[in-house]
Design a protein around this motif. Structure first.
Motif, short mmCIF file in Angstrom:
data_model
loop_
_atom_site.label_atom_id
_atom_site.label_comp_id
_atom_site.label_asym_id
_atom_site.label_seq_id
_atom_site.Cartn_x
_atom_site.Cartn_y
_atom_site.Cartn_z
N THR A 155 0.84 -1.19 0.00
CA THR A 155 0.00 0.00 0.00
C THR A 155 0.89 1.26 0.00
OG1 THR A 155 -0.15 0.17 2.43
CG2 THR A 155 -1.79 -1.22 1.31
N GLY A 212 -0.08 -0.74 -4.79
CA GLY A 212 -1.32 -0.21 -4.25
C GLY A 212 -1.22 1.28 -4.07
N ARG A 255 -3.83 5.19 -4.27
CA ARG A 255 -5.17 5.75 -4.46
C ARG A 255 -5.24 6.71 -5.64
NH1 ARG A 255 -5.84 9.92 0.70
NH2 ARG A 255 -4.00 11.21 0.27
N ILE A 265 -6.36 1.47 -4.69
CA ILE A 265 -6.80 1.24 -3.32
C ILE A 265 -6.68 2.53 -2.50
CG2 ILE A 265 -4.52 0.41 -2.56
CD1 ILE A 265 -5.99 -1.49 -0.62
N VAL A 311 -6.81 3.15 1.33
CA VAL A 311 -6.82 2.35 2.55
C VAL A 311 -7.76 2.89 3.62
CG1 VAL A 311 -4.47 1.51 2.15
CG2 VAL A 311 -4.84 3.56 3.56
N VAL A 354 -10.97 -0.87 -0.46
CA VAL A 354 -10.11 -1.98 -0.04
C VAL A 354 -10.70 -3.31 -0.50
CG1 VAL A 354 -9.19 -3.22 1.95
CG2 VAL A 354 -9.11 -0.71 1.89
N ASN A 377 1.88 -3.26 4.64
CA ASN A 377 1.05 -2.11 5.00
C ASN A 377 1.96 -0.91 5.21
OD1 ASN A 377 -1.71 -3.18 5.12
ND2 ASN A 377 -0.93 -4.48 6.77
N ALA A 408 1.20 2.47 3.71
CA ALA A 408 0.55 3.78 3.61
C ALA A 408 0.40 4.42 4.98
CB ALA A 408 -0.83 3.62 2.96
N SER A 449 -6.51 1.45 8.94
CA SER A 449 -6.27 0.95 7.59
C SER A 449 -5.59 -0.41 7.60
CB SER A 449 -5.42 1.94 6.79
OG SER A 449 -4.08 1.96 7.27
N VAL A 507 -7.22 -3.43 5.66
CA VAL A 507 -6.54 -4.14 4.57
C VAL A 507 -6.24 -5.58 4.95
CG1 VAL A 507 -4.47 -4.18 3.13
CG2 VAL A 507 -5.60 -2.00 3.63
#
Length: 233
Positions: free
Chosen positions: A7, A31, A33, A54, A56, A62, A81, A83, A110, A114
């Protein structure tokens, strides 16, 4: 082939992690946004990478990302993970409830969001692993050490959120022993996250993440490391 989902992978530490793992032969899922930045990042890495949209902070986004990976790759071996946000830049006395909710939603909730959505994909892996990117700023050991830079930083919401990330990692590790959960502290790394004020390069900042993403199951679970080794909690 190891399939790794990251992410926040379109820039900074996330992108450098993706670049390094791609070079090591991982199929890397970028991943992000922002579709434009996500596609650009994947294109820069070449055939071993694919962009997955994505956000998050959004349950539906998600869920759609997990469904996308299910339809294309069918599993995830490593979930990173990465982000996170620093949050608002105001004095501690001016922080508000919404400020706190924004930081904890992005940095902590998040990870729950996720992880929950990707658990079915992780369970299809022979050696599933989750790497949560935390910070030494969330270490009580380090912020009480007057010799370390962590002791001089005042950022209540960010530091508290990273303490939560580290504890969340340990709790997942104990609750789900069939999946390895570990936490990585990148250290003070020069990225746009800190206006490039860090003293480490992005390669140095991703050393711990790459270590956790590439080591075997014998290395264990419920650990908190930086590029030098174990970090005090």
């Amino acid at each position: 082939m190891t399939i790794t989902f990251i992410t926040g992978a379109n820039k900074g530490l996330g992108f450098e992690t993706a670049r390094r793992l791609s070079e090591l032969g991982h199929t890397v899922l970028i991943g992000a946004r922002d579709p434009e930045r996500g596609h650009t990042a994947a294109e820069q890495l070449g055939g071993g990478a694919r962009f997955v949209l994505i956000d998050v902070t959004d349950d539906e986004s998600v869920a759609r990302a997990a469904a996308d990976v299910q339809a294309h790759e069918g599993r995830v071996d490593v979930l990173i993970n990465n982000a996170g946000i620093l949050g608002t830049h105001v004095p501690a006395g001016e922080l508000t409830g919404p400020d706190a909710l924004e930081v904890f939603n992005t940095n902590v909730a998040s990870i729950v969001r996720v992880t929950h959505a990707f658990l079915p994909l992780l369970r299809r892996s022979a050696q599933p692993s989750v790497v949560n990117v935390t910070s030494g700023l969330g270490s009580f050991d380090r912020v009480h050490d007057a010799e370390r830079i962590e002791s001089r930083v005042i950022a209540p919401l960010y530091t508290a959120s990273k303490s939560a990330v580290t504890m969340l990692t340990l709790q997942y590790a104990r609750a789900l022993p069939e999946i390895r959960f570990n936490a990585a502290d990148p250290g003070y790394t020069a990225t746009d996250f800190n206006s490039n004020s860090g003293y480490q390069t992005v390669q140095e900042g991703t050393d711990a993440v790459v270590t956790l993403a590439t080591e075997g199951p014998e290395a264990g679970t419920g650990r908190f490391i930086d590029r030098a080794g174990t970090v005090g909690w």
